[in-house]
Design a protein around this motif. Structure first.
Motif, PDB file in Angstrom:
ATOM      1  N   TYR A 121      37.537  43.770  32.748  1.00 16.81           N
ATOM      2  CA  TYR A 121      36.441  44.742  32.849  1.00 16.81           C
ATOM      3  C   TYR A 121      35.119  44.013  32.634  1.00 16.81           C
ATOM      4  CZ  TYR A 121      33.397  48.724  31.801  1.00 16.81           C
ATOM      5  OH  TYR A 121      32.362  49.630  31.796  1.00 16.81           O
ATOM      6  N   GLN A 122      34.311  43.981  33.667  1.00 16.65           N
ATOM      7  CA  GLN A 122      33.020  43.308  33.645  1.00 16.65           C
ATOM      8  C   GLN A 122      33.152  41.866  33.152  1.00 16.65           C
ATOM      9  OE1 GLN A 122      30.382  45.887  31.392  1.00 16.65           O
ATOM     10  NE2 GLN A 122      30.279  47.397  33.050  1.00 16.65           N
ATOM     11  N   ASP A 177      40.843  44.591  38.402  1.00 19.92           N
ATOM     12  CA  ASP A 177      39.451  44.972  38.132  1.00 19.92           C
ATOM     13  C   ASP A 177      39.447  46.425  37.667  1.00 19.92           C
ATOM     14  OD1 ASP A 177      36.795  45.700  38.145  1.00 19.92           O
ATOM     15  OD2 ASP A 177      36.552  45.508  40.324  1.00 19.92           O
ATOM     16  N   ASP A 178      39.183  46.621  36.374  1.00 20.32           N
ATOM     17  CA  ASP A 178      39.239  47.976  35.801  1.00 20.32           C
ATOM     18  C   ASP A 178      37.892  48.676  35.930  1.00 20.32           C
ATOM     19  OD1 ASP A 178      40.243  50.215  34.502  1.00 20.32           O
ATOM     20  OD2 ASP A 178      39.762  49.426  32.509  1.00 20.32           O
ATOM     21  N   SER A 236      34.879  47.619  37.164  1.00 24.07           N
ATOM     22  CA  SER A 236      33.733  46.857  36.651  1.00 24.07           C
ATOM     23  C   SER A 236      32.428  47.207  37.344  1.00 24.07           C
ATOM     24  CB  SER A 236      34.002  45.351  36.797  1.00 24.07           C
ATOM     25  OG  SER A 236      35.157  44.971  36.077  1.00 24.07           O
ATOM     26  N   ASN A 238      36.364  52.809  35.475  1.00 27.28           N
ATOM     27  CA  ASN A 238      37.035  52.255  34.304  1.00 27.28           C
ATOM     28  C   ASN A 238      38.049  53.247  33.752  1.00 27.28           C
ATOM     29  OD1 ASN A 238      36.699  52.056  30.959  1.00 27.28           O
ATOM     30  ND2 ASN A 238      37.165  50.157  32.021  1.00 27.28           N
ATOM     31  N   LYS A 246      42.249  49.451  29.271  1.00 25.83           N
ATOM     32  CA  LYS A 246      43.108  48.273  29.369  1.00 25.83           C
ATOM     33  C   LYS A 246      44.559  48.646  29.616  1.00 25.83           C
ATOM     34  CE  LYS A 246      44.251  43.929  27.066  1.00 25.83           C
ATOM     35  NZ  LYS A 246      44.129  43.103  25.836  1.00 25.83           N
TER      36      LYS A 246
END
Length: 353
Positions: free
Chosen positions: A8-9, A34-35, A37, A61, A64
């Motif tokens: 994430y980012q 890619d959550d 981002s 998002n 996790k």
């Protein structure tokens, strides 16, 4: 081997991990999720693709845990039979440590944790958080896991279907996985890794209040259930003592009432999970545990009241002393069905890109 990296980012540290793994283990398949981002981080993920990574994405998002499940689902569908090693994207895991965990899984382990020693310049919140979670997990399961919050974990291929059923979408997912793994009777292998915190762990997206609440929710739920049962038990004890006198009969009546309520709440809310014992089996074991706790309760009450302590204060002190035994007994014997871990089977690597 498949290395799964939820991100994430992320920044250049993700690419440094990819480059290190490409050099050390060119045969490994790298899967990045890619959550959500956002567009600003597209260049990082494009660079990961150019380095040969398979990149999956969430439009927003989701957490996790959700990112890990997306990766597990993809592996189960496109590369069945492959073990998975999960690593973080923020530079906390070196390629050498990732490969050491992978080697342990390939040698036949079901679940492997890369555990940090928490030596050197470790942020206070990380040191305290791990110590607290370690203590609570040991109370809940009787198992000592030295690093409960590590993101470096290896899983045998046969665990992927189960991992997709574990509840939790954010940081609590990893702690819940440990809780359920112990309840399933899975051995937890622990491999020492380096403790790496860059810039005081400033890149972490962990929210201390909200995410900590999610992580500790199962234990807090148990404590709330126990407190409610205590209020009911203590109230009934005082009333019955005033009506019939003595200690044994009021204690039995109050405990019968509170135990029925406590059993129903804990089974449906606190310890609910796939594979739990049937109501009948759980009730029998709960009753056996309740008899043991009741005997201890009676003995402590008798001693404390004979020493001159009032009935209600003695009841409060007794329950405080027995709450840990009650939690551990219910977690380990009442609401769980232990299963034998399956022997992993190994297959040749399959492409995932």
């Amino acid at each position: 081997m498949i290395v799964l990296v939820p991100a994430y980012q992320p920044d250049a540290r993700l690419l440094a991990l990819v480059d290190g793994l490409r050099t050390a283990a060119p045969e490994a398949h790298l899967l990045v999720v890619d959550d959500g981002s956002g567009p600003g981080y597209a260049p990082v993920f494009d660079a990961a693709r150019q380095r040969g990574c398979t990149v999956l994405g969430h439009p927003v998002n989701q957490g996790k845990g959700a990112a890990l499940k997306t990766g597990f689902r993809f592996v189960a569908e496109h590369a069945p039979g492959q073990e998975v090693v999960c690593a973080d994207s923020d530079g906390q895991h070196s390629p050498d440590d990732v490969l050491r965990v992978a080697a342990r899984v390939r040698d036949g382990a079901d679940l492997v944790l890369g555990v940090r020693g928490f030596t050197g310049a470790v942020p206070l919140r990380s040191r305290f958080g791990n110590a607290l979670t370690r203590a609570l997990l040991r109370l809940a399961t009787g198992r000592d896991v030295r690093d409960t919050q590590t993101g470096l974990r290896g899983y045998a291929a046969e665990l992927l279907p189960w991992l997709l059923t574990v509840p939790g979408e954010r940081f609590e997912y990893e702690v819940t996985t440990l809780l359920q793994a112990v309840r399933r009777g899975l051995p937890v292998d622990q491999v020492d890794i380096a403790t790496i915190y860059l810039e005081g762990n400033a890149s972490s997206h962990f929210r201390p209040v909200l995410d900590s609440a999610r992580i500790y929710a199962p234990l807090l739920a148990f404590l709330a259930s126990s407190f409610a049962a205590f209020l009911l038990d203590a109230g009934a004890l005082v009333v019955l003592h005033a009506l019939v006198g003595g200690l044994l009969l009021p204690l039995l009546g109050a405990r019968l009432l509170s135990s029925c309520v406590n059993f129903a709440v804990n089974r449906s809310l606190v310890f609910a999970a796939p594979g739990a014992r049937s109501v009948r089996a759980a009730a029998v074991r709960y009753a056996s545990l309740a008899v043991v706790l009741l005997a201890g309760n009676y003995l402590l009450l008798a001693v404390l009241t004979r020493l001159g302590l009032g009935l209600l204060p003695a009841k409060v002190l007794t329950e405080v002393l027995l709450v840990a035994a009650s939690y551990l007994g219910q977690r380990r014997s009442v609401y769980v069905r232990r299963v034998r871990a399956r022997q992993p089977t190994r297959r040749e690597p399959a492409p995932v890109g």
